[in-house]
Design a protein around this motif. Structure first.
Motif, PDB file in Angstrom:
ATOM      1  N   ALA A 169       0.825  -1.217   0.000  1.00  0.00           N
ATOM      2  CA  ALA A 169       0.000   0.000   0.000  1.00  0.00           C
ATOM      3  C   ALA A 169       0.860   1.270   0.000  1.00  0.00           C
ATOM      4  CB  ALA A 169      -0.911  -0.017   1.218  1.00  0.00           C
ATOM      5  N   PHE A 178     -12.244   0.780 -10.932  1.00  0.00           N
ATOM      6  CA  PHE A 178     -11.249   1.807 -10.642  1.00  0.00           C
ATOM      7  C   PHE A 178      -9.863   1.262 -10.955  1.00  0.00           C
ATOM      8  CE2 PHE A 178      -8.278   4.074  -7.919  1.00  0.00           C
ATOM      9  CZ  PHE A 178      -8.600   5.379  -8.240  1.00  0.00           C
ATOM     10  N   SER A 183       9.858  -4.561   1.676  1.00  0.00           N
ATOM     11  CA  SER A 183       9.080  -4.757   0.454  1.00  0.00           C
ATOM     12  C   SER A 183       9.857  -5.639  -0.527  1.00  0.00           C
ATOM     13  CB  SER A 183       8.849  -3.377  -0.158  1.00  0.00           C
ATOM     14  OG  SER A 183       7.698  -3.346  -0.885  1.00  0.00           O
ATOM     15  N   GLU A 236       5.687   2.881   4.923  1.00  0.00           N
ATOM     16  CA  GLU A 236       6.531   3.289   6.058  1.00  0.00           C
ATOM     17  C   GLU A 236       6.460   4.799   6.293  1.00  0.00           C
ATOM     18  OE1 GLU A 236       7.360   2.433   3.085  1.00  0.00           O
ATOM     19  OE2 GLU A 236       9.204   3.403   2.366  1.00  0.00           O
ATOM     20  N   TRP A 256       1.201   5.685   0.840  1.00  0.00           N
ATOM     21  CA  TRP A 256       0.991   6.491   2.046  1.00  0.00           C
ATOM     22  C   TRP A 256      -0.146   7.494   1.895  1.00  0.00           C
ATOM     23  CZ3 TRP A 256       1.136  11.514   0.799  1.00  0.00           C
ATOM     24  CH2 TRP A 256       1.879  11.868  -0.327  1.00  0.00           C
ATOM     25  N   ASN A 257      -0.619   7.760   0.675  1.00  0.00           N
ATOM     26  CA  ASN A 257      -1.473   8.953   0.522  1.00  0.00           C
ATOM     27  C   ASN A 257      -2.905   8.766   1.021  1.00  0.00           C
ATOM     28  OD1 ASN A 257      -1.867   7.295  -1.728  1.00  0.00           O
ATOM     29  ND2 ASN A 257      -2.564   9.005  -2.972  1.00  0.00           N
ATOM     30  N   CYS A 314      -4.006  10.237  -6.265  1.00  0.00           N
ATOM     31  CA  CYS A 314      -3.607   9.719  -7.580  1.00  0.00           C
ATOM     32  C   CYS A 314      -4.525  10.198  -8.699  1.00  0.00           C
ATOM     33  CB  CYS A 314      -3.574   8.197  -7.545  1.00  0.00           C
ATOM     34  SG  CYS A 314      -5.139   7.491  -6.993  1.00  0.00           S
ATOM     35  N   GLU A 345       3.969  13.385 -12.766  1.00  0.00           N
ATOM     36  CA  GLU A 345       2.826  13.601 -11.876  1.00  0.00           C
ATOM     37  C   GLU A 345       3.243  14.549 -10.745  1.00  0.00           C
ATOM     38  OE1 GLU A 345       2.111   9.992  -9.735  1.00  0.00           O
ATOM     39  OE2 GLU A 345       0.080  10.562  -9.187  1.00  0.00           O
ATOM     40  N   THR A 367      -0.371  -0.789  -4.954  1.00  0.00           N
ATOM     41  CA  THR A 367      -0.777   0.592  -5.229  1.00  0.00           C
ATOM     42  C   THR A 367       0.413   1.486  -4.937  1.00  0.00           C
ATOM     43  OG1 THR A 367      -2.987   0.025  -4.438  1.00  0.00           O
ATOM     44  CG2 THR A 367      -2.520   2.358  -4.759  1.00  0.00           C
ATOM     45  N   GLY A 368       0.789   2.307  -5.907  1.00  0.00           N
ATOM     46  CA  GLY A 368       1.931   3.192  -5.691  1.00  0.00           C
ATOM     47  C   GLY A 368       2.389   3.827  -6.992  1.00  0.00           C
ATOM     48  N   SER A 369       3.672   4.166  -7.025  1.00  0.00           N
ATOM     49  CA  SER A 369       4.189   4.922  -8.167  1.00  0.00           C
ATOM     50  C   SER A 369       4.482   4.020  -9.371  1.00  0.00           C
ATOM     51  CB  SER A 369       5.475   5.636  -7.751  1.00  0.00           C
ATOM     52  OG  SER A 369       6.413   4.680  -7.324  1.00  0.00           O
ATOM     53  N   LYS A 405       1.527  -5.037   3.430  1.00  0.00           N
ATOM     54  CA  LYS A 405       2.623  -4.135   3.819  1.00  0.00           C
ATOM     55  C   LYS A 405       2.176  -2.683   3.635  1.00  0.00           C
ATOM     56  CE  LYS A 405       6.032  -2.046   2.104  1.00  0.00           C
ATOM     57  NZ  LYS A 405       5.971  -0.821   2.929  1.00  0.00           N
ATOM     58  N   VAL A 440       7.962   2.106  -9.021  1.00  0.00           N
ATOM     59  CA  VAL A 440       7.939   0.923  -8.140  1.00  0.00           C
ATOM     60  C   VAL A 440       7.003  -0.142  -8.747  1.00  0.00           C
ATOM     61  CG1 VAL A 440       7.542   0.065  -5.802  1.00  0.00           C
ATOM     62  CG2 VAL A 440       8.516   2.340  -6.125  1.00  0.00           C
ATOM     63  N   GLU A 500      -2.004  -0.520  -9.355  1.00  0.00           N
ATOM     64  CA  GLU A 500      -2.771   0.733  -9.295  1.00  0.00           C
ATOM     65  C   GLU A 500      -1.749   1.853  -9.209  1.00  0.00           C
ATOM     66  OE1 GLU A 500      -6.126   1.307  -9.268  1.00  0.00           O
ATOM     67  OE2 GLU A 500      -6.719  -0.784  -9.430  1.00  0.00           O
ATOM     68  N   LEU A 501      -1.514   2.529 -10.323  1.00  0.00           N
ATOM     69  CA  LEU A 501      -0.393   3.479 -10.384  1.00  0.00           C
ATOM     70  C   LEU A 501      -0.892   4.918 -10.559  1.00  0.00           C
ATOM     71  CD1 LEU A 501       1.837   1.232 -12.694  1.00  0.00           C
ATOM     72  CD2 LEU A 501       1.687   1.210 -10.203  1.00  0.00           C
ATOM     73  N   GLY A 502      -0.059   5.766 -11.105  1.00  0.00           N
ATOM     74  CA  GLY A 502      -0.436   7.180 -11.212  1.00  0.00           C
ATOM     75  C   GLY A 502      -0.258   7.704 -12.628  1.00  0.00           C
TER      76      GLY A 502
END
Ligand code: NAD
Length: 456
Positions: free
Chosen positions: A110, A400, A171, A139, A112-113, A242, A332, A185-187, A136, A190, A208-210
């Motif tokens: 997961a 989504f 990770s 952090e 952080w946002n 995102c 982004e 979910t992240g950048s 996970k 990554v 699930e990216l951006g």
């Protein structure tokens, strides 16, 4: 420790307990109860992590998870049942069914946002579908991460669901293991690392990216309402969303009116000094604060532009006509900075949008439905809105997810359950009739099979 934990989940999965629908329901209800009890603690943790206002925590984190849980609890039985599908005549006589089978050991990583919702929502779906889970959290939101661990430890046995806290090193170790499904979910960067790790074992993934989400405004749009809806979607979570509009493309003759409207709407929402507003988040850490601050260098700020390193504050900012080569127009933004670029015609819109990979979302504000339709159909993107921002997220009947660089796969609602289920196709053949035509020797049967295939 990670390989041992994973082995214990594998052994536990083999017992078949997670496949029991009543067991899944019972645990999801127990989780719901605990999450309701802990709602204040969750809101507090989010506030400690990045000054998230309680209103936003309820609207975008806790309420989303609770309605997801309700949907899963209500529908697990129906969704897990084998579904009859119309059989192929070629197989006559047969009964054909789709079985929803849990993948097995799932890993959820997961960001952080929205550190609570984006961790728990996929986890709930994975459990509902009968999988074991290692989650996970990020952090960068340590208060939320620890709280998540405490909650999960209280509700689940570790061999069923576990939270493993940590950063890149943890990770990386998790990604070295063999999983049956990975949900990340992240950048984008990554996401590529996750996809490579998954490829080692041909593990299916959701990414699930951006992306750089355009927001197009034409001359027929209601500018005041447009500005209000953009301010909400862009500055909620301080732009660290995102699907936030990344940059504005506005028809030239409407730009000045838009600037007046957006300045008013920012003041209405966050006062003349948003730093004192309880409703405005902070940037997650110094690294991101510095990254965003650099985007303001040599830019003409129509609104905002003020920063404070002491509390990672960046004011809601509107930038006038940044060059396409400037820092703010590279990747982004993921912060409260909104560049505005004006256009004369649709070719100019295209020349800007085509600089970037397929975004996660796109927004268009117009009262011309043909124009809206043309734009929606012309560009490829994950999802979006006509005359609003971000709210497509709220309908669990809409998938989504991104496309191309903005992601692989999608979830929400029933699709979340399906994401974590392998669909097993089964044909049950009747024995009372066995048409001889398909069997060898084929000699002399070609004409008959051609006729038959044409007929069915
Ligand atoms: P990130 O990619 O830096 O981190 C996400 C997770 O990956 C964290 O748990 C982190 O610990 C882990 N991670 C980081 N570097 C890693 C590495 N080298 N190897 C393995 N794991 C690693 O993303 P972030 O900063 O937490 O979140 C922001 C990004 O996420 C933005 O790009 C945003 O658009 C995207 N995002 C997408 C969605 C979506 O639903 N599509 C939702 C929220 C955020």
């Amino acid at each position: 420790m990670i390989p041992e934990l994973l082995q214990s989940q594998k052994d536990y999965f083999k017992t078949g307990e997670t496949k029991n629908i009543n067991f899944r329901k019972k645990l999801l209800k127990k989780l719901r109860e605990e999450l309701v009890n802990q709602e204040n603690a969750i809101i507090e943790a989010l506030a400690k992590d990045f000054n998230k206002p309680a209103f936003e925590s309820v609207l975008t984190e806790t309420s989303v998870v609770l309605s997801d849980l309700d949907l899963m609890i209500k529908n697990i039985k129906k969704w897990s049942k084998p579904k009859r599908v119309i059989p192929a005549l070629l197989n006559f006589p047969s009964t054909d069914k789709l079985y929803s089978e849990p993948y097995g050991q799932t890993l959820i990583i997961a960001p952080w946002n929205y550190p609570y919702q984006l961790a728990i929502a996929p986890m709930v779906a994975a459990i509902a579908a009968g999988n074991t889970v290692i989650l996970k959290p990020s952090e960068l939101t340590p208060n939320t991460s620890t709280l998540l661990k405490n909650i999960i430890d209280k509700v689940f046995k570790p061999e069923h669901v576990s939270v493993v806290e940590g950063g890149v090193d943890v990770s990386t170790k998790l990604l070295e293991q063999r999983w049956d499904y990975i949900f990340f979910t992240g950048s984008v960067n990554v996401g590529k690392i996750v996809a490579k790790a998954a490829a080692n074992y041909l593990t299916p993934v959701t990414l699930e990216l951006g992306g750089k989400n355009p927001c197009i405004i034409d001359e027929t749009a209601n500018i005041k309402l447009t500005a209000k809806r953009i301010v909400w979607g862009k500055f909620i979570n301080a732009g660290q969303t995102c699907i936030a509009p990344d940059y504005i493309l506005i028809q030239k003759n409407k730009k000045e009116e838009f600037y007046i409207a957006i300045q008013n709407e920012i003041e209405n929402a966050y006062s003349k000094n948003p730093e004192n507003s309880e409703d405005f988040c902070r940037i997650i850490n110094t690294k991101n604060f510095e990254r965003l601050k650099n985007m303001l260098v040599n830019q003409k700020c129509i609104v905002g532009g003020i920063t404070n390193a002491k509390n990672n504050y960046i004011a809601p900012t509107v930038i006038d006509e940044p060059s396409i080569d400037s820092e703010v127009m590279q990747d982004e933004i993921f912060g409260p900075i909104l560049p505005v670029i004006s256009y004369k015609d649709e070719n100019e819109i295209e020349s800007i949008i085509s600089n970037y990979n397929k975004p996660l979302s796109l927004y268009v504000f117009t009262n011309n439905s043909t124009k809206a339709k043309n734009i929606i159909e012309k560009y490829s993107f994950g999802g979006g809105c006509i005359n609003d921002t971000v709210v497509h997220f709220a309908n669990h009947r809409l998938p989504f997810g991104g496309v191309g660089n903005s992601g692989i796969g999608a979830y929400h609602g029933k699709l979340s359950f399906d994401t974590f289920s392998h669909k097993k196709a089964i044909v049950k053949k009747g024995n009372w009739l066995d048409l001889p035509v398909r069997y060898a020797p084929y000699n002399g049967k070609l004409k008959t099979i051609k006729k038959f295939l044409k007929w069915i």
